[in-house]
Design a protein around this motif. Structure first.
Motif, mmCIF file in Angstrom:
data_model
loop_
_atom_site.group_PDB
_atom_site.id
_atom_site.type_symbol
_atom_site.label_atom_id
_atom_site.label_comp_id
_atom_site.label_asym_id
_atom_site.label_seq_id
_atom_site.Cartn_x
_atom_site.Cartn_y
_atom_site.Cartn_z
ATOM 1 N N ALA A 107 0.831 -1.209 0.000
ATOM 2 C CA ALA A 107 0.000 0.000 0.000
ATOM 3 C C ALA A 107 0.867 1.262 0.000
ATOM 4 O O ALA A 107 0.619 2.191 -0.782
ATOM 5 N N LYS A 108 1.884 1.307 0.853
ATOM 6 C CA LYS A 108 2.750 2.489 0.914
ATOM 7 C C LYS A 108 3.521 2.657 -0.396
ATOM 8 O O LYS A 108 3.638 3.769 -0.908
ATOM 9 N N LEU A 109 4.040 1.564 -0.941
ATOM 10 C CA LEU A 109 4.763 1.648 -2.204
ATOM 11 C C LEU A 109 3.845 2.154 -3.306
ATOM 12 O O LEU A 109 4.249 3.004 -4.112
ATOM 13 N N SER A 110 2.623 1.682 -3.351
ATOM 14 C CA SER A 110 1.667 2.144 -4.361
ATOM 15 C C SER A 110 1.466 3.645 -4.271
ATOM 16 O O SER A 110 1.434 4.349 -5.288
ATOM 17 N N GLU A 111 1.342 4.161 -3.046
ATOM 18 C CA GLU A 111 1.174 5.598 -2.844
ATOM 19 C C GLU A 111 2.400 6.366 -3.328
ATOM 20 O O GLU A 111 2.273 7.416 -3.967
ATOM 21 N N GLU A 112 3.575 5.855 -2.995
ATOM 22 C CA GLU A 112 4.808 6.535 -3.392
ATOM 23 C C GLU A 112 4.970 6.532 -4.919
ATOM 24 O O GLU A 112 5.333 7.548 -5.512
ATOM 25 N N LEU A 113 4.715 5.411 -5.555
ATOM 26 C CA LEU A 113 4.849 5.328 -7.009
ATOM 27 C C LEU A 113 3.817 6.188 -7.719
ATOM 28 O O LEU A 113 4.083 6.715 -8.801
ATOM 29 N N ALA A 114 2.645 6.353 -7.109
ATOM 30 C CA ALA A 114 1.584 7.158 -7.716
ATOM 31 C C ALA A 114 2.017 8.616 -7.897
ATOM 32 O O ALA A 114 1.506 9.310 -8.780
ATOM 33 N N LYS A 115 2.991 9.063 -7.110
ATOM 34 C CA LYS A 115 3.504 10.435 -7.234
ATOM 35 C C LYS A 115 4.110 10.680 -8.611
ATOM 36 O O LYS A 115 4.212 11.814 -9.056
ATOM 37 N N TYR A 116 4.520 9.609 -9.300
ATOM 38 C CA TYR A 116 5.157 9.731 -10.598
ATOM 39 C C TYR A 116 4.170 9.534 -11.751
ATOM 40 O O TYR A 116 4.564 9.455 -12.905
ATOM 41 N N ASN A 117 2.893 9.452 -11.401
ATOM 42 C CA ASN A 117 1.805 9.360 -12.383
ATOM 43 C C ASN A 117 1.919 8.208 -13.376
ATOM 44 O O ASN A 117 1.713 8.403 -14.580
ATOM 45 N N PRO A 118 2.199 6.997 -12.896
ATOM 46 C CA PRO A 118 2.179 5.878 -13.845
ATOM 47 C C PRO A 118 0.732 5.576 -14.229
ATOM 48 O O PRO A 118 -0.192 5.861 -13.462
ATOM 49 N N SER A 119 0.554 5.020 -15.394
ATOM 50 C CA SER A 119 -0.802 4.616 -15.765
ATOM 51 C C SER A 119 -1.225 3.485 -14.824
ATOM 52 O O SER A 119 -0.371 2.804 -14.244
ATOM 53 N N PRO A 120 -2.524 3.272 -14.666
ATOM 54 C CA PRO A 120 -2.966 2.157 -13.817
ATOM 55 C C PRO A 120 -2.393 0.820 -14.283
ATOM 56 O O PRO A 120 -2.056 -0.027 -13.460
ATOM 57 N N GLU A 121 -2.251 0.661 -15.592
ATOM 58 C CA GLU A 121 -1.702 -0.584 -16.129
ATOM 59 C C GLU A 121 -0.236 -0.749 -15.744
ATOM 60 O O GLU A 121 0.194 -1.845 -15.395
ATOM 61 N N THR A 122 0.523 0.340 -15.798
ATOM 62 C CA THR A 122 1.933 0.278 -15.428
ATOM 63 C C THR A 122 2.076 -0.041 -13.951
ATOM 64 O O THR A 122 2.882 -0.900 -13.568
ATOM 65 N N LEU A 123 1.299 0.613 -13.108
ATOM 66 C CA LEU A 123 1.365 0.350 -11.672
ATOM 67 C C LEU A 123 1.005 -1.104 -11.381
ATOM 68 O O LEU A 123 1.672 -1.766 -10.582
ATOM 69 N N GLU A 124 -0.001 -1.607 -12.046
ATOM 70 C CA GLU A 124 -0.405 -3.003 -11.865
ATOM 71 C C GLU A 124 0.724 -3.956 -12.264
ATOM 72 O O GLU A 124 1.003 -4.935 -11.576
ATOM 73 N N LYS A 125 1.379 -3.663 -13.387
ATOM 74 C CA LYS A 125 2.497 -4.504 -13.832
ATOM 75 C C LYS A 125 3.644 -4.476 -12.834
ATOM 76 O O LYS A 125 4.250 -5.512 -12.545
ATOM 77 N N ILE A 126 3.962 -3.287 -12.318
ATOM 78 C CA ILE A 126 5.052 -3.170 -11.338
ATOM 79 C C ILE A 126 4.741 -4.030 -10.124
ATOM 80 O O ILE A 126 5.566 -4.836 -9.677
ATOM 81 N N LEU A 127 3.562 -3.863 -9.575
ATOM 82 C CA LEU A 127 3.202 -4.595 -8.352
ATOM 83 C C LEU A 127 3.074 -6.090 -8.597
ATOM 84 O O LEU A 127 3.316 -6.889 -7.707
ATOM 85 N N SER A 128 2.726 -6.470 -9.829
ATOM 86 C CA SER A 128 2.522 -7.894 -10.121
ATOM 87 C C SER A 128 3.819 -8.713 -10.052
ATOM 88 O O SER A 128 3.763 -9.910 -9.841
ATOM 89 N N VAL A 129 4.968 -8.060 -10.228
ATOM 90 C CA VAL A 129 6.231 -8.795 -10.206
ATOM 91 C C VAL A 129 6.875 -8.802 -8.831
ATOM 92 O O VAL A 129 7.911 -9.429 -8.645
ATOM 93 N N LEU A 130 6.259 -8.123 -7.867
ATOM 94 C CA LEU A 130 6.876 -7.994 -6.544
ATOM 95 C C LEU A 130 6.261 -8.952 -5.529
ATOM 96 O O LEU A 130 5.067 -9.218 -5.553
ATOM 97 N N GLU A 131 7.098 -9.406 -4.637
ATOM 98 C CA GLU A 131 6.684 -10.167 -3.460
ATOM 99 C C GLU A 131 7.275 -9.444 -2.259
ATOM 100 O O GLU A 131 8.362 -8.888 -2.355
ATOM 101 N N PRO A 132 6.567 -9.449 -1.123
ATOM 102 C CA PRO A 132 7.115 -8.750 0.069
ATOM 103 C C PRO A 132 8.398 -9.383 0.574
ATOM 104 O O PRO A 132 8.752 -10.457 0.265
#
Length: 65
Positions: free
Chosen positions: A40-65
């Motif tokens: 959740a925090k990473l999503s908020e931080e990355l949103a500051k750079y205005n990625p498209s929803p698709e780009t944000l989804e792709k970024i988060l899809s490759v990550l594991e905590p």
């Protein structure tokens, strides 16, 4: 893991998911470590750079905590 992966590993994972520019996003993932489950925090931080929803989804899809 988003917390333990090297920059090179993150870039490779992001490129494989079709995220560009992968190096820039990898730097941001590293900058905001440590990450908690859910990213959740990473999503908020990355949103500051205005990625498209698709780009944000792709970024988060490759990550594991």
């Amino acid at each position: 893991s988003a917390n333990d992966a090297t920059e090179e590993e993150l870039i490779a994972a992001l490129e494989a998911a079709g995220v560009e520019p992968a190096a820039q996003w990898a730097d941001e993932i590293i900058e905001y470590r440590p990450h908690e489950a859910g990213f959740a925090k990473l999503s908020e931080e990355l949103a500051k750079y205005n990625p498209s929803p698709e780009t944000l989804e792709k970024i988060l899809s490759v990550l594991e905590p």
